[in-house]
Design an enzyme around this catalytic site. Structure first.
Site, mmCIF file in Angstrom:
data_model
loop_
_atom_site.group_PDB
_atom_site.id
_atom_site.type_symbol
_atom_site.label_atom_id
_atom_site.label_comp_id
_atom_site.label_asym_id
_atom_site.label_seq_id
_atom_site.Cartn_x
_atom_site.Cartn_y
_atom_site.Cartn_z
ATOM 1 N N SER A 70 0.676 -0.916 0.336
ATOM 2 C CA SER A 70 -0.067 0.441 -0.194
ATOM 3 C C SER A 70 0.780 1.397 0.205
ATOM 4 C CB SER A 70 -0.869 0.207 1.057
ATOM 5 O OG SER A 70 -1.813 0.980 1.309
ATOM 6 N N TYR A 89 -2.149 -0.543 10.199
ATOM 7 C CA TYR A 89 -1.628 -1.045 8.653
ATOM 8 C C TYR A 89 -0.241 -0.380 8.134
ATOM 9 C CZ TYR A 89 -3.460 -1.119 3.888
ATOM 10 O OH TYR A 89 -3.948 -1.357 2.559
HETATM 11 N N1 LIG Z 1 -8.463 -1.884 -1.399
HETATM 12 C C1 LIG Z 1 -7.928 -0.256 -1.150
HETATM 13 O O1 LIG Z 1 -8.048 0.508 -1.608
HETATM 14 C C2 LIG Z 1 -6.459 -0.992 -1.320
HETATM 15 C C3 LIG Z 1 -5.478 -0.395 -1.000
HETATM 16 C C4 LIG Z 1 -3.709 -0.756 -1.359
HETATM 17 C C5 LIG Z 1 -3.532 -1.419 -0.784
HETATM 18 N N2 LIG Z 1 -5.036 -3.054 -0.529
HETATM 19 C C6 LIG Z 1 -4.452 -4.264 -0.653
HETATM 20 O O2 LIG Z 1 -4.957 -5.207 -1.106
HETATM 21 C C7 LIG Z 1 -5.232 -6.498 -0.406
HETATM 22 C C8 LIG Z 1 -6.193 -6.846 -0.902
HETATM 23 O O3 LIG Z 1 -7.067 -5.925 -0.491
HETATM 24 P P1 LIG Z 1 -9.047 -5.598 -0.627
HETATM 25 O O4 LIG Z 1 -8.698 -4.219 -0.738
HETATM 26 O O5 LIG Z 1 -8.979 -6.781 -2.277
HETATM 27 O O6 LIG Z 1 -10.149 -6.301 0.221
HETATM 28 P P2 LIG Z 1 -10.935 -7.059 1.021
HETATM 29 O O7 LIG Z 1 -12.297 -7.203 -0.424
HETATM 30 O O8 LIG Z 1 -11.499 -6.632 2.319
HETATM 31 O O9 LIG Z 1 -10.687 -8.739 0.878
HETATM 32 C C9 LIG Z 1 -10.137 -9.429 1.893
HETATM 33 C C10 LIG Z 1 -9.380 -10.643 1.549
HETATM 34 O O10 LIG Z 1 -8.424 -11.269 2.306
HETATM 35 C C11 LIG Z 1 -9.440 -12.332 3.349
HETATM 36 N N3 LIG Z 1 -8.616 -12.845 4.394
HETATM 37 C C12 LIG Z 1 -8.828 -11.354 5.540
HETATM 38 N N4 LIG Z 1 -8.204 -11.735 6.526
HETATM 39 C C13 LIG Z 1 -7.435 -13.654 6.095
HETATM 40 C C14 LIG Z 1 -6.739 -14.298 6.677
HETATM 41 N N5 LIG Z 1 -6.784 -13.792 8.511
HETATM 42 N N6 LIG Z 1 -6.541 -15.363 6.808
HETATM 43 C C15 LIG Z 1 -6.992 -15.682 4.920
HETATM 44 N N7 LIG Z 1 -7.790 -14.184 4.069
HETATM 45 C C16 LIG Z 1 -8.341 -13.246 5.078
HETATM 46 C C17 LIG Z 1 -10.736 -11.919 2.617
HETATM 47 O O11 LIG Z 1 -11.369 -13.240 2.832
HETATM 48 P P3 LIG Z 1 -11.760 -13.221 4.391
HETATM 49 O O12 LIG Z 1 -12.388 -12.175 5.275
HETATM 50 O O13 LIG Z 1 -12.895 -14.635 4.372
HETATM 51 O O14 LIG Z 1 -10.964 -14.731 5.068
HETATM 52 C C18 LIG Z 1 -10.773 -11.714 1.567
HETATM 53 O O15 LIG Z 1 -10.870 -12.465 0.306
HETATM 54 C C19 LIG Z 1 -4.754 -6.044 0.848
HETATM 55 O O16 LIG Z 1 -3.582 -6.212 1.277
HETATM 56 C C20 LIG Z 1 -5.065 -4.247 1.072
HETATM 57 O O17 LIG Z 1 -4.195 -4.074 2.024
HETATM 58 C C21 LIG Z 1 -6.081 -2.852 -1.284
#
Ligand SMILES: NC(=O)c1ccc[n+]([C@@H]2O[C@H](COP(=O)([O-])OP(=O)(O)OC[C@H]3O[C@@H](n4cnc5c(N)ncnc54)[C@H](OP(=O)(O)O)[C@@H]3O)[C@@H](O)[C@H]2O)c1
Length: 248
Positions: free
Chosen positions: A147, A160
């Site tokens: 991030s 974070y």
């Molecule tokens: N969205 C943004 O704006 C953004 C920006 C910068 C970086 N990121 C990064 O992108 C990545 C994905 O984020 P996203 O936005 O796609 O989030 P998201 O829609 O909340 O998806 C997160 C995924 O991770 C899984 N997860 C969470 N805790 C877990 C655990 N302990 N073990 C296994 N799986 C787990 C969740 O499923 P379950 O809850 O069912 O386990 C879900 O499938 C993250 O690393 C985030 O920091 C996102």
């Protein structure tokens, strides 16, 4: 008819964590479309089951391994699934979230610890479990989803930010440790994406509150994830790749 150019990941086996929804689901779908057999993990089995159904209905290959990736035995079980498939070529350490928000002064240490475990320690566990398997295959790719917050810091996101900063350091250290093994280790920074972790108010396709960023869908992240998975074995490595489209 599919061609080699359509399926640059044909014959590859990839692990994608956090594949149940959001960015991980889009990357897993994109890798499967590109020919990879994807091993998909998250904690919610129904999310994974519907993903596997979608991928197989489209002619792709996927295996679901419901896992909590903060648990070392569960991470090992997830990677054991790749042994059963014949090996591992690519791992995308994508699962993350924001258990802790708010000023440091008001923070709860247990929630902070949980954020570090999910956004940093879990990526370490996955990278650690992947290395021997990638070496056995003669090389491969480790992609850590980071991030911009982990590079610049943002008030009220300290846990974070610290976790993602540690993960970026892990990217650079690990890349040097495995540079002789044809394993590249890179960071992918998606920028603001409309997923459940908190960008729901962004209008996709517009500028975001961060001046260098734009608001996107999970599918907008797939081309960069594919690019990192198809780089030459000798690199680039130890780099951070972002979907920013302006200078800082
Ligand atoms: N969205 C943004 O704006 C953004 C920006 C910068 C970086 N990121 C990064 O992108 C990545 C994905 O984020 P996203 O936005 O796609 O989030 P998201 O829609 O909340 O998806 C997160 C995924 O991770 C899984 N997860 C969470 N805790 C877990 C655990 N302990 N073990 C296994 N799986 C787990 C969740 O499923 P379950 O809850 O069912 O386990 C879900 O499938 C993250 O690393 C985030 O920091 C996102």
């Amino acid at each position: 008819m599919s061609t080699v150019a359509d399926q640059p990941l044909a014959g590859r086996i990839a692990v994608v964590t956090g594949a149940g929804r959001g960015i991980g689901r889009a990357i897993a779908t994109g890798y499967a479309r590109a020919g990879a057999h994807v091993v998909v993990a998250s904690r919610t089995p129904s999310d994974l089951a519907s993903l596997v159904d979608e991928i197989t209905a489209a002619g792709g290959r996927a295996t679901a391994v419901p896992s909590d990736i903060t648990s070392e035995p569960e991470v090992e079980r997830m990677f054991a699934a790749t042994d059963a498939l014949g090996g591992l070529d690519i791992v995308v350490c994508n699962a993350g979230g924001m258990p802790s928000r708010g000023p440091v002064a008001d923070s709860d240490p247990d929630t902070w610890r949980a954020s570090l475990e999910l956004n940093f320690f879990a990526a370490y566990l996955c990278a650690r479990a992947a290395i021997g398997r990638l070496r056995a295959r003669g090389g491969g790719k480790i992609i850590l989803v980071g991030s911009g917050v982990g590079h610049r810091g943002t008030p009220e996101f300290a846990a974070y930010a610290c976790a993602k900063a540690a993960q970026w350091m892990l990217t650079r250290v690990l890349a040097q440790e495995v540079q002789g093994d044809a394993i590249s280790v890179n960071e992918l920074i998606p920028g603001p994406v409309a997923t459940t972790i908190g960008t729901g108010t962004l209008r996709v396709g517009t500028d975001s509150p961060f001046p260098t960023e734009w608001a996107k869908t999970p599918e907008d992240v797939v081309p960069l994830a594919l690019l990192l998975a198809t780089f030459p074995d000798h690199g680039p490595s130890a780099q951070s790749f972002s979907l920013m489209r302006r200078d800082r």
